[in-house]
Design a protein around this motif. Structure first.
Motif, PDB file in Angstrom:
ATOM      1  N   ALA A   1      -9.265   7.188  -1.119  1.00 40.18           N
ATOM      2  CA  ALA A   1      -8.315   8.266  -1.400  1.00 40.18           C
ATOM      3  C   ALA A   1      -8.504   8.787  -2.815  1.00 40.18           C
ATOM      4  CB  ALA A   1      -6.891   7.764  -1.206  1.00 40.18           C
TER       5      ALA A   1
ATOM      6  N   ASN B   1      -3.819  19.220   0.364  1.00 39.75           N
ATOM      7  CA  ASN B   1      -3.216  18.076   1.060  1.00 39.75           C
ATOM      8  C   ASN B   1      -4.244  16.973   1.230  1.00 39.75           C
ATOM      9  OD1 ASN B   1      -1.410  20.345   3.153  1.00 39.75           O
ATOM     10  ND2 ASN B   1      -0.600  19.127   1.499  1.00 39.75           N
ATOM     11  N   GLY B   2      -3.820  15.752   0.911  1.00 43.09           N
ATOM     12  CA  GLY B   2      -4.711  14.610   1.101  1.00 43.09           C
ATOM     13  C   GLY B   2      -5.763  14.452   0.016  1.00 43.09           C
ATOM     14  N   ALA B   3      -5.630  15.203  -1.084  1.00 40.82           N
ATOM     15  CA  ALA B   3      -6.631  15.148  -2.149  1.00 40.82           C
ATOM     16  C   ALA B   3      -6.590  13.826  -2.914  1.00 40.82           C
ATOM     17  CB  ALA B   3      -6.422  16.302  -3.116  1.00 40.82           C
ATOM     18  N   GLY B   4      -5.422  13.200  -2.924  1.00 40.89           N
ATOM     19  CA  GLY B   4      -5.278  11.940  -3.656  1.00 40.89           C
ATOM     20  C   GLY B   4      -4.322  12.023  -4.833  1.00 40.89           C
ATOM     21  N   LYS B   5      -3.534  13.089  -4.888  1.00 36.64           N
ATOM     22  CA  LYS B   5      -2.603  13.274  -6.010  1.00 36.64           C
ATOM     23  C   LYS B   5      -1.528  12.188  -6.033  1.00 36.64           C
ATOM     24  CE  LYS B   5      -1.298  17.315  -4.517  1.00 36.64           C
ATOM     25  NZ  LYS B   5      -2.103  17.401  -3.299  1.00 36.64           N
ATOM     26  N   SER B   6      -0.834  12.048  -4.912  1.00 32.99           N
ATOM     27  CA  SER B   6       0.256  11.063  -4.877  1.00 32.99           C
ATOM     28  C   SER B   6      -0.274   9.655  -5.094  1.00 32.99           C
ATOM     29  CB  SER B   6       0.992  11.132  -3.541  1.00 32.99           C
ATOM     30  OG  SER B   6       1.568  12.403  -3.385  1.00 32.99           O
ATOM     31  N   THR B   7      -1.453   9.377  -4.550  1.00 34.48           N
ATOM     32  CA  THR B   7      -2.032   8.048  -4.712  1.00 34.48           C
ATOM     33  C   THR B   7      -2.325   7.765  -6.188  1.00 34.48           C
ATOM     34  OG1 THR B   7      -2.997   8.265  -2.518  1.00 34.48           O
ATOM     35  CG2 THR B   7      -3.846   6.508  -3.901  1.00 34.48           C
TER      36      THR B   7
ATOM     37  N   PHE C   1      -8.085   2.657   0.851  1.00 29.22           N
ATOM     38  CA  PHE C   1      -7.169   2.150   1.862  1.00 29.22           C
ATOM     39  C   PHE C   1      -7.993   1.628   3.019  1.00 29.22           C
ATOM     40  CE2 PHE C   1      -4.399   5.321  -0.227  1.00 29.22           C
ATOM     41  CZ  PHE C   1      -3.365   4.470  -0.574  1.00 29.22           C
TER      42      PHE C   1
ATOM     43  N   HIS D   1       2.572  22.345  -4.808  1.00 28.42           N
ATOM     44  CA  HIS D   1       1.753  23.292  -4.059  1.00 28.42           C
ATOM     45  C   HIS D   1       2.194  24.715  -4.353  1.00 28.42           C
ATOM     46  CE1 HIS D   1      -0.574  20.357  -1.940  1.00 28.42           C
ATOM     47  NE2 HIS D   1       0.518  19.713  -1.593  1.00 28.42           N
TER      48      HIS D   1
ATOM     49  N   GLU E   1       5.814  16.882  -6.490  1.00 26.86           N
ATOM     50  CA  GLU E   1       6.404  17.951  -5.690  1.00 26.86           C
ATOM     51  C   GLU E   1       7.922  18.058  -5.854  1.00 26.86           C
ATOM     52  OE1 GLU E   1       4.790  18.616  -1.848  1.00 26.86           O
ATOM     53  OE2 GLU E   1       3.147  17.207  -2.148  1.00 26.86           O
TER      54      GLU E   1
ATOM     55  N   GLN F   1       0.802  -1.217   0.000  1.00 21.48           N
ATOM     56  CA  GLN F   1       0.000   0.000   0.000  1.00 21.48           C
ATOM     57  C   GLN F   1       0.838   1.272   0.000  1.00 21.48           C
ATOM     58  OE1 GLN F   1      -3.560  -0.165  -0.041  1.00 21.48           O
ATOM     59  NE2 GLN F   1      -2.883  -2.207  -0.591  1.00 21.48           N
ATOM     60  N   SER F   2       2.144   1.134   0.006  1.00 20.02           N
ATOM     61  CA  SER F   2       3.013   2.304   0.113  1.00 20.02           C
ATOM     62  C   SER F   2       2.715   3.049   1.423  1.00 20.02           C
ATOM     63  CB  SER F   2       2.829   3.199  -1.105  1.00 20.02           C
ATOM     64  OG  SER F   2       3.713   4.281  -1.050  1.00 20.02           O
ATOM     65  N   THR F   3       3.070   4.325   1.501  1.00 20.06           N
ATOM     66  CA  THR F   3       2.770   5.104   2.708  1.00 20.06           C
ATOM     67  C   THR F   3       2.162   6.436   2.304  1.00 20.06           C
ATOM     68  OG1 THR F   3       5.005   5.965   2.653  1.00 20.06           O
ATOM     69  CG2 THR F   3       4.596   4.144   4.171  1.00 20.06           C
ATOM     70  N   GLY F   4       1.650   7.150   3.297  1.00 20.26           N
ATOM     71  CA  GLY F   4       0.950   8.401   3.020  1.00 20.26           C
ATOM     72  C   GLY F   4       1.828   9.522   2.487  1.00 20.26           C
TER      73      GLY F   4
HETATM   74  N1  LIG Z   1      -0.450   4.020   2.248  1.00 17.18           N
HETATM   75  C1  LIG Z   1      -1.553   4.592   2.717  1.00 17.18           C
HETATM   76  N2  LIG Z   1      -2.293   3.979   3.662  1.00 17.18           N
HETATM   77  C2  LIG Z   1      -3.409   4.557   4.126  1.00 17.18           C
HETATM   78  N3  LIG Z   1      -3.891   5.733   3.727  1.00 17.18           N
HETATM   79  C3  LIG Z   1      -3.215   6.412   2.789  1.00 17.18           C
HETATM   80  C4  LIG Z   1      -2.013   5.880   2.235  1.00 17.18           C
HETATM   81  N4  LIG Z   1      -1.550   6.741   1.310  1.00 17.18           N
HETATM   82  C5  LIG Z   1      -2.415   7.768   1.290  1.00 17.18           C
HETATM   83  N5  LIG Z   1      -3.416   7.582   2.170  1.00 17.18           N
HETATM   84  C6  LIG Z   1      -4.557   8.488   2.395  1.00 17.18           C
HETATM   85  O1  LIG Z   1      -5.128   8.788   1.150  1.00 17.18           O
HETATM   86  C7  LIG Z   1      -5.469  10.151   1.046  1.00 17.18           C
HETATM   87  C8  LIG Z   1      -4.782  10.774  -0.155  1.00 17.18           C
HETATM   88  O2  LIG Z   1      -3.404  10.827   0.058  1.00 17.18           O
HETATM   89  P1  LIG Z   1      -2.372  11.347  -1.018  1.00 17.18           P
HETATM   90  O3  LIG Z   1      -1.005  11.089  -0.495  1.00 17.18           O
HETATM   91  O4  LIG Z   1      -2.707  10.788  -2.342  1.00 17.18           O
HETATM   92  O5  LIG Z   1      -2.670  12.908  -1.018  1.00 17.18           O
HETATM   93  P2  LIG Z   1      -1.941  14.062  -1.815  1.00 17.18           P
HETATM   94  O6  LIG Z   1      -2.960  14.683  -2.702  1.00 17.18           O
HETATM   95  O7  LIG Z   1      -0.705  13.593  -2.445  1.00 17.18           O
HETATM   96  O8  LIG Z   1      -1.635  15.082  -0.645  1.00 17.18           O
HETATM   97  P3  LIG Z   1      -0.331  15.978  -0.351  1.00 17.18           P
HETATM   98  O9  LIG Z   1      -0.539  17.247  -1.096  1.00 17.18           O
HETATM   99  O10 LIG Z   1      -0.416  16.202   1.117  1.00 17.18           O
HETATM  100  O11 LIG Z   1       0.871  15.233  -0.789  1.00 17.18           O
HETATM  101  C9  LIG Z   1      -5.105  10.772   2.381  1.00 17.18           C
HETATM  102  O12 LIG Z   1      -6.269  10.819   3.148  1.00 17.18           O
HETATM  103  C10 LIG Z   1      -4.113   9.804   2.975  1.00 17.18           C
HETATM  104  O13 LIG Z   1      -4.226   9.782   4.374  1.00 17.18           O
END
Ligand SMILES: Nc1ncnc2c1ncn2[C@@H]1O[C@H](COP(=O)(O)OP(=O)(O)OP(=O)(O)O)[C@@H](O)[C@H]1O
Ligand SMILES: [Mg+2]
Lengths: 271, 337
Positions: B40, B60-66, B14, B216, B183, A267-270
């Motif tokens: 996510a 933050n937390g929008a789901g971009k990295s995912t 998740f 950002h 980023e 699942q990677s990390t947040g």
């Molecule tokens: N490995 C993981 N396990 C559980 N939850 C996760 C995981 N990765 C991301 N999340 C959750 O998924 C949501 C989206 O996270 P993501 O990292 O995609 O956000 P983002 O848009 O990249 O934000 P940021 O601008 O802060 O980098 C968040 O609520 C985060 O907590």
């Protein structure tokens, strides 16, 4: 992009050498770890030697027979642990999300895990295993033939594969459960405690379990019985006993397939 | 021609173990598991053509990295599909990985204990870059990203900005067809940011490299991205050019009026609410009045005429909303168009 095996092998060496260079950068640590490894393994062996020499025989095996079995297992363990020791660190890589990087490159992720770092203390495992096996093989009562010599080589590789397979399976749990330290600890100790002695002394039920559900018997007990001409003690047929290395390889193949399959739970990390 | 990247109804959930509360809670958690599901990414779709440079934005937390992790094959989607030039990033990982380059600003892909140069060499070996191409690319990157000063230092000794430049060079060494930059300017100083932007611009210019960029820093976007995709809570809010984003979300303008002192009294008058046709006077200091109006409700020429008629005006200007302001409003108020 499917690479030919030869190319993968040369990449393996390139990465392994890089990891070694990274480790030797910390020279003080390097020396200390090698010394520690030898002292640790050496003291373990000395302890076993003292215990063993108190008995004339264990389960009708003589002292030199048990020493042969014991050192054969050490050797198989060393052959597994040298290239694959980083498998034990997989849960940490997964927990911290560092496994991401291995999925981004067009190269087998497991190969990248095992070449990620070189642990110098395993040199201690190797030195003690080779030394002890050297003594044991001269003392042991084996009628050497070319076939037996070949079998020995295959048995060490197969034994390494059998133990490696189980460790690999445990490491595959990392993708789901993130912490596998205790499971590794349990498996290591099962292989150490039950794999190093004539298995039949632990009773039929244990023997059966450690032959058919976890391949502890195939690491050293079965091959040693073949080489020492003691297949009569075994619960498996002599044909299967000669096939012990193949069983190790089959376990490894299956374990690898499962490992790859479990990767989907990563699942990677947040961050 | 179909798009190079096509993302269709993409979902990532998740699951998290939800702990039991109260007495023996942790023991119960161990045996009976209850899950909490976090979506996510919640049905994201878009298509990107070869050679595009797209800003992927969201709070933050929008789901971009995912999303990027699913496009790069790090995590498997829960639902929906991703195709990168027809390949499934998860199932056809080696083929997809060979044609992509990735930089995560938060995490290095370099060999920590080895000199930067070593990392480049290893990356070259992994991607099978020919010696001639390798030399040429390296030379170009050392030049463009100014790596010369620290290329022989171990990565662990590099500053954040130096490491990031090393990372981007390593990701581009094999001339990937698709590049994901998550980023890439995080934590960089103004000069380093500028260098990074120039590098991305240069890379994109030839039209052979498709780039997806999250950031950002909206200055990155204004300078680099003809197109943005904006997401929040795992859903696409906007997909189009930056001008369109402003037009859709920022419908107000600001009229800035510099008033002259009254000839007879010598005092600078203040604009009264009655004279601005229902627009809002945001501030009024030292002879400068800022009047905010909804362009769709109030015609700007009427507003100007009214102000001109009633006050001695020295200067007038209309301020378009900047991207920063637009995005701030979208992020904080969760606006929909
Ligand atoms: N490995 C993981 N396990 C559980 N939850 C996760 C995981 N990765 C991301 N999340 C959750 O998924 C949501 C989206 O996270 P993501 O990292 O995609 O956000 P983002 O848009 O990249 O934000 P940021 O601008 O802060 O980098 C968040 O609520 C985060 O907590
Ligand atoms: Mg992110």
């Amino acid at each position: 992009m499917n690479r030919p095996f030869k190319e993968s092998l040369s990449l393996y060496w390139t990465l392994q050498k890089a990891a070694l260079r990274a480790e030797t950068g910390y020279r003080f640590n390097f020396v200390l770890l090698v010394v520690m490894g030898i002292v640790y393994q050496g003291s373990g062996i000395a302890f076993v030697w003292v215990i063993l020499s108190q008995f004339d025989s264990i389960g009708s095996w003589t002292f030199s027979d048990v020493a042969f079995l014991y050192s054969l297992r050490l050797l198989a363990h060393a052959v597994w642990i040298v290239p694959f020791n980083q498998v034990y660190a997989l849960d940490e890589l997964v927990r911290e999300g560092r496994f991401d990087v291995y999925l981004l490159r067009p190269l087998n992720p497991l190969l990248q895990v095992i070449t990620g770092r070189v642990r110098m203390n395993i040199l201690g495992d190797v030195i003690t295993a080779v030394t002890m096996f050297g003594f044991a093989v001269t003392a042991a009562d084996v009628d050497w033939t070319p076939a037996k010599a070949l079998y020995l080589v295959l048995a060490v590789l197969g034994g390494a594969a059998a133990e490696g397979a189980v460790v690999l399976l445990v490491s595959a749990l990392s993708f789901r459960f993130l912490h596998t330290w205790s499971a590794h600890f349990l498996v290591d100790n099962v292989f150490l405690l039950f794999g190093s002695y004539p298995l039949h002394i632990f009773g039929t039920a244990t023997t059966w379990i450690l032959t058919w559900t976890v391949p502890v018997a195939f690491v050293a007990y079965v091959p040693a019985s073949v080489l020492l001409g003691r297949t009569g003690d075994l619960s498996v047929s002599p044909v299967l006993a000669w096939a012990a290395p193949a069983i190790g390889f089959l376990w490894m193949y299956a374990a690898y397939r499962i490992w790859v399959r479990q990767m989907r739970h990563y699942q990677s990390t947040g961050t | 021609m179909s798009a190079l990247i096509s993302v269709d109804g993409l979902v990532k959930e998740f699951r998290k173990v939800k702990p039991h509360e109260g007495r023996l809670g942790s023991l119960r958690t161990l045996f009976t598991r209850r899950y909490e599901v976090n979506r996510a990414v919640d049905g994201v779709s878009f298509a990107i053509d070869e050679g595009e440079l797209v800003g992927y934005l969201g709070p933050n937390g929008a789901g971009k990295s995912t999303t990027i992790k699913m496009m790069t094959g790090i995590v498997m989607p829960t639902g929906g599909t991703v195709r990168i030039s027809g390949l499934d990033p998860w199932r056809e990982r080696p083929c997809n990985a060979a044609q992509m380059g990735v930089v995560f600003g938060q995490r290095t892909q370099l060999w920590w204990d080895l000199p930067l140069r070593e990392s480049f060499r290893l990356v070259g070996a992994i991607y099978g870059v020919s010696p001639a191409d390798y030399r040429e690319s390296l030379e170009r990157f050392v030049d463009l990203l100014d790596l010369g000063e620290f290329i022989d230092r171990p990565v662990r000794q590099l500053s954040l900005g130096q490491r990031m430049r090393g990372d981007i060079a390593a990701a581009m060494l094999h001339r990937p067809r698709v590049v994901y930059l998550d980023e890439p300017t995080i934590g960089l100083d103004v000069v380093a940011k500028d260098r990074m932007r120039t590098f991305v611009e240069e890379t994109s210019r030839a039209g052979e490299t498709t780039i997806v960029l999250t950031t950002h820093d909206l200055a990155d976007v204004e300078r680099l991205c003809p197109r943005v995709i904006l997401i929040d809570h795992g859903r696409v809010l906007y997909d189009g050019d930056v001008q369109g984003l402003k037009a859709t979300y920022a419908t107000h303008r600001e009229l800035v009026v510099h008033l002259a002192p009254d000839e007879s009294t010598g005092r600078t008058p203040a604009v009264r609410a009655a004279d601005v046709l229902g627009a809002e006077i945001v501030s009024q200091e030292q002879g400068v009045a800022r009047i905010r109006f909804e362009a769709s409700r109030i015609a700007v020429q009427h507003l100007i005429a009214s102000v001109n008629q009633n006050y001695p005006v020295r200067d007038l200007s209309i301020v378009e909303p900047d991207l920063e302001g637009v995005v701030r409003r979208i992020y904080s108020e969760g606006l929909t168009p």
